[in-house]
Design a protein around this motif. Structure first.
Motif, PDB file in Angstrom:
ATOM      1  N   LEU A 188      -4.537   4.777   7.279  1.00  0.00           N
ATOM      2  CA  LEU A 188      -5.195   4.862   5.973  1.00  0.00           C
ATOM      3  C   LEU A 188      -4.401   5.709   4.988  1.00  0.00           C
ATOM      4  N   PHE A 192      -2.958   4.045   1.480  1.00  0.00           N
ATOM      5  CA  PHE A 192      -3.567   4.340   0.180  1.00  0.00           C
ATOM      6  C   PHE A 192      -2.732   5.332  -0.636  1.00  0.00           C
ATOM      7  N   HIS A 255      -6.757  -3.461   6.834  1.00  0.00           N
ATOM      8  CA  HIS A 255      -6.851  -3.043   5.439  1.00  0.00           C
ATOM      9  C   HIS A 255      -5.518  -3.151   4.702  1.00  0.00           C
ATOM     10  N   THR A 268      -7.447  -3.483  -3.799  1.00  0.00           N
ATOM     11  CA  THR A 268      -7.903  -2.165  -3.358  1.00  0.00           C
ATOM     12  C   THR A 268      -9.385  -2.171  -3.031  1.00  0.00           C
ATOM     13  N   MET A 272     -10.916  -1.358   0.677  1.00  0.00           N
ATOM     14  CA  MET A 272     -11.920  -0.322   0.930  1.00  0.00           C
ATOM     15  C   MET A 272     -13.120  -0.897   1.677  1.00  0.00           C
ATOM     16  N   VAL A 275     -12.147  -1.298   5.262  1.00  0.00           N
ATOM     17  CA  VAL A 275     -12.152   0.002   5.950  1.00  0.00           C
ATOM     18  C   VAL A 275     -13.567   0.356   6.404  1.00  0.00           C
ATOM     19  N   PHE A 309      -8.560   8.998   4.580  1.00  0.00           N
ATOM     20  CA  PHE A 309      -8.586   8.172   3.375  1.00  0.00           C
ATOM     21  C   PHE A 309      -8.389   9.051   2.122  1.00  0.00           C
ATOM     22  N   ILE A 313      -5.286   9.178  -0.798  1.00  0.00           N
ATOM     23  CA  ILE A 313      -5.519   9.046  -2.240  1.00  0.00           C
ATOM     24  C   ILE A 313      -4.978  10.260  -3.012  1.00  0.00           C
TER      25      ILE A 313
END
Length: 318
Positions: A188, A192, A255, A268, A272, A275, A309, A313
């Motif tokens: 993840l 991301f 994902h 995206t 999500m 996920v 996650f 980000i």
């Protein structure tokens, strides 16, 4: 850790002594935990603990006769191939169904250990004792199975497997679940991070693909080298590694594939959602096969997934 096939007869006997002492103490804990609600079953476990103690004394006598008084410190965790035992005997209140499954697993593994050890032994007295103990462990396994006949309803019994089947499922499902968790969670962050750093679907997909395949290769080799299957009957370590690696790759690709969608924000949003589905599936599998309470499994998986996650980000947006 040492391979079972590399153990000497002295080490085999020392390991057998340690196993019998551990099993005897576990059965005593079972008896103590069940004595109030299931006194008859508690008596059965006390008898089984006493028998395990008797096995230990027989092994000690033979060890002293063959090798003297010093017993090497060798434990189950020092040898590849043993099943990892969860400390269910520390849980209160201890359910009868949990005890039954654990006892069957213990006896199936111990029986396999003695049978394999007897085959490897070149000393006639050692070989005879180990063979006798293997036969006695088979009788113990039958006692554990009788718990199911006495206390578990026919409806529940129809949906459960025999002890050897449980052992097989535990050792096949476990590497697959470990791979799925690693692939779904560990990838993840890089995926991301790349997504929010580039905001480009194609670039993000390439990062996700590389992370998934790389994690699959790593987890596959780790599983293959962790246990040669000599005692547990888990089969080829390379086959288990293949299962673990494939599930790791699949967990990461879940994902990553949405980024084949050209529009970045649409991809995206889909990623999500995937996920969330992946984490829910992992929580369900842990509850179904690994005896983890559903709320506990969901909390652990979701919190871990959200932390990874969010890390991705934050790094990608920096």
């Amino acid at each position: 850790m040492k391979n079972f096939s590399d153990l000497t007869e002295k080490e085999l006997l020392a390991l057998a002594i340690a196993l019998e002492e551990e099993d005897s103490r576990i059965y005593d804990e079972f008896a103590h935990a069940l004595s109030d609600n299931y006194p008859d079953t508690a008596k059965l476990f006390r008898a089984m603990a006493s028998e395990e103690s008797g096995h230990r004394h027989r092994l000690l006598e033979l060890f002293r006769a063959r090798f003297g008084d010093h017993i090497p410190l060798i434990r189950r965790q020092d040898v590849k191939g043993f099943v990892e035992r969860k400390p269910v005997w520390l849980i209160r209140p201890l359910g009868l169904d949990t005890v039954r499954r654990q006892a069957e697993l213990m006896e199936a593994e111990t029986k396999r250990f003695y049978a394999r050890a007897a085959q490897r032994s070149q000393d006639a007295a050692v070989r005879q004792l180990l063979g006798d103990l293997a036969e006695e462990e088979r009788r113990h396994e039958a006692k554990a199975e009788r718990l199911e006949e006495r206390y578990v309803s026919a409806e529940v019994r129809e949906h459960e497997h025999e002890s050897e089947r449980r052992l097989f499922l535990l050792q096949v499902v476990q590497p697959g679940l470990a791979g799925l968790m690693d692939g779904s969670v560990s990838t993840l962050a890089p995926l991301f991070a790349a997504a929010f750093a580039t905001q480009d679907s194609h670039e993000t997909f390439l990062v996700g693909l590389a992370a998934s395949i790389g994690a699959g290769i790593s987890m596959g080799f780790a599983e293959a080298l962790s246990d040669n299957g000599s005692l547990t009957g888990r089969g080829s370590p390379w086959l288990r590694g293949l299962v673990c690696g494939a599930m790791t790759t699949l967990g990461g690709l879940g994902h990553a594939l949405p980024y084949l969608i050209p529009h970045f924000w649409t991809a995206t949003a889909v990623a999500m959602a995937v996920v969330a589905v992946e984490l829910a599936i992992i929580a369900w599998i842990r509850n179904r096969y690994m005896d983890t309470p559903l709320l506990s499994a969901a909390f652990q998986v979701v919190v871990g997934g959200l932390l990874v996650f969010g890390t991705g980000i934050l790094i990608g947006s920096a």
